[in-house]
Design a protein around this motif. Structure first.
Motif, short mmCIF file in Angstrom:
data_model
loop_
_atom_site.label_atom_id
_atom_site.label_comp_id
_atom_site.label_asym_id
_atom_site.label_seq_id
_atom_site.Cartn_x
_atom_site.Cartn_y
_atom_site.Cartn_z
N SER A 161 0.83 -1.20 0.00
CA SER A 161 0.00 0.00 0.00
C SER A 161 0.87 1.25 0.00
CB SER A 161 -0.93 -0.01 1.22
OG SER A 161 -0.17 -0.11 2.41
N TYR A 162 1.45 1.56 -1.12
CA TYR A 162 2.25 2.76 -1.26
C TYR A 162 1.35 3.99 -1.40
CZ TYR A 162 6.67 0.32 -1.46
OH TYR A 162 7.78 -0.40 -1.13
N ASP A 163 1.90 5.14 -1.02
CA ASP A 163 1.09 6.36 -1.00
C ASP A 163 0.89 6.96 -2.38
OD1 ASP A 163 3.09 7.05 1.85
OD2 ASP A 163 1.00 6.37 1.89
N TYR A 164 1.88 6.84 -3.23
CA TYR A 164 1.84 7.50 -4.53
C TYR A 164 2.21 6.51 -5.63
CZ TYR A 164 2.14 11.46 -1.38
OH TYR A 164 1.90 12.34 -0.36
N TRP A 165 1.49 6.59 -6.73
CA TRP A 165 1.70 5.70 -7.87
C TRP A 165 1.73 6.51 -9.15
CZ3 TRP A 165 2.07 0.33 -7.34
CH2 TRP A 165 1.77 -0.18 -6.07
N GLY A 166 2.54 6.05 -10.09
CA GLY A 166 2.49 6.60 -11.42
C GLY A 166 1.37 5.95 -12.22
N GLN A 167 1.24 6.37 -13.47
CA GLN A 167 0.16 5.86 -14.33
C GLN A 167 0.54 4.56 -15.01
OE1 GLN A 167 2.38 8.01 -15.33
NE2 GLN A 167 2.94 7.27 -17.38
N GLY A 168 1.82 4.22 -14.96
CA GLY A 168 2.28 2.97 -15.55
C GLY A 168 2.83 3.15 -16.95
N THR A 169 3.72 2.25 -17.32
CA THR A 169 4.27 2.21 -18.67
C THR A 169 4.28 0.77 -19.15
OG1 THR A 169 6.11 2.91 -20.10
CG2 THR A 169 6.70 2.07 -17.91
N GLN A 170 3.84 0.56 -20.37
CA GLN A 170 3.68 -0.80 -20.90
C GLN A 170 5.02 -1.32 -21.42
OE1 GLN A 170 0.81 -2.93 -21.25
NE2 GLN A 170 2.39 -4.41 -21.84
N VAL A 171 5.36 -2.51 -21.01
CA VAL A 171 6.52 -3.23 -21.54
C VAL A 171 6.02 -4.50 -22.19
CG1 VAL A 171 8.66 -4.44 -20.99
CG2 VAL A 171 8.13 -2.27 -19.86
N THR A 172 6.35 -4.69 -23.45
CA THR A 172 5.96 -5.89 -24.18
C THR A 172 7.22 -6.53 -24.74
OG1 THR A 172 3.85 -4.90 -24.79
CG2 THR A 172 4.56 -6.83 -26.04
#
Length: 122
Positions: A108-119
């Motif tokens: 349960s981290y306080d801050y998250w980024g939006q994510g980046t896709q790796v394929t």
């Protein structure tokens, strides 16, 4: 309050290396504990790297040994160096930060980024 933005994802071939970036805005990352998670389709989000903070890296036994986390000297960007990628590494990768003490079982981290896709695919 810090905002996190990931970048560096993309389509790569098996065996390749890739470096993801997590850039902070709003303030520096000094004093935060930061790590990387990933979530593959249909699977839970899991932590994949050690945890870094100013002057210290917390080692986690379940971290991917092909992945290395680091922070720049300005304490504004955290990186995830990923080597010898396989199709099983395909996922959305997120950086996460907490103002508390980051332990290896913390999810349960306080801050998250939006994510980046790796394929990873041939």
């Amino acid at each position: 309050q810090v905002q996190l933005v990931e970048s560096g994802g993309g389509l790569v071939q098996p065996g390749s290396s890739l470096r993801l970036s997590c850039a902070a805005s709003g303030r520096t990352l000094e004093g935060y504990h930061i790590t990387w998670f990933r979530q593959a389709p249909g699977k839970e989000r899991v932590r994949v790297s050690d945890i870094t903070t100013t002057g210290l890296t917390i080692r986690c036994t379940d971290s991917k040994d092909r992945f290395t986390i680091s922070m720049d000297n300005a304490k504004t960007t955290v990186y995830l160096q990923m080597n010898s990628l396989t199709p099983e590494d395909t996922a959305v990768y997120y950086c996460a930060a907490t103002t508390g003490w980051g332990t290896c079982d913390l999810v349960s981290y306080d801050y998250w980024g939006q994510g980046t896709q790796v394929t990873v695919s041939s």
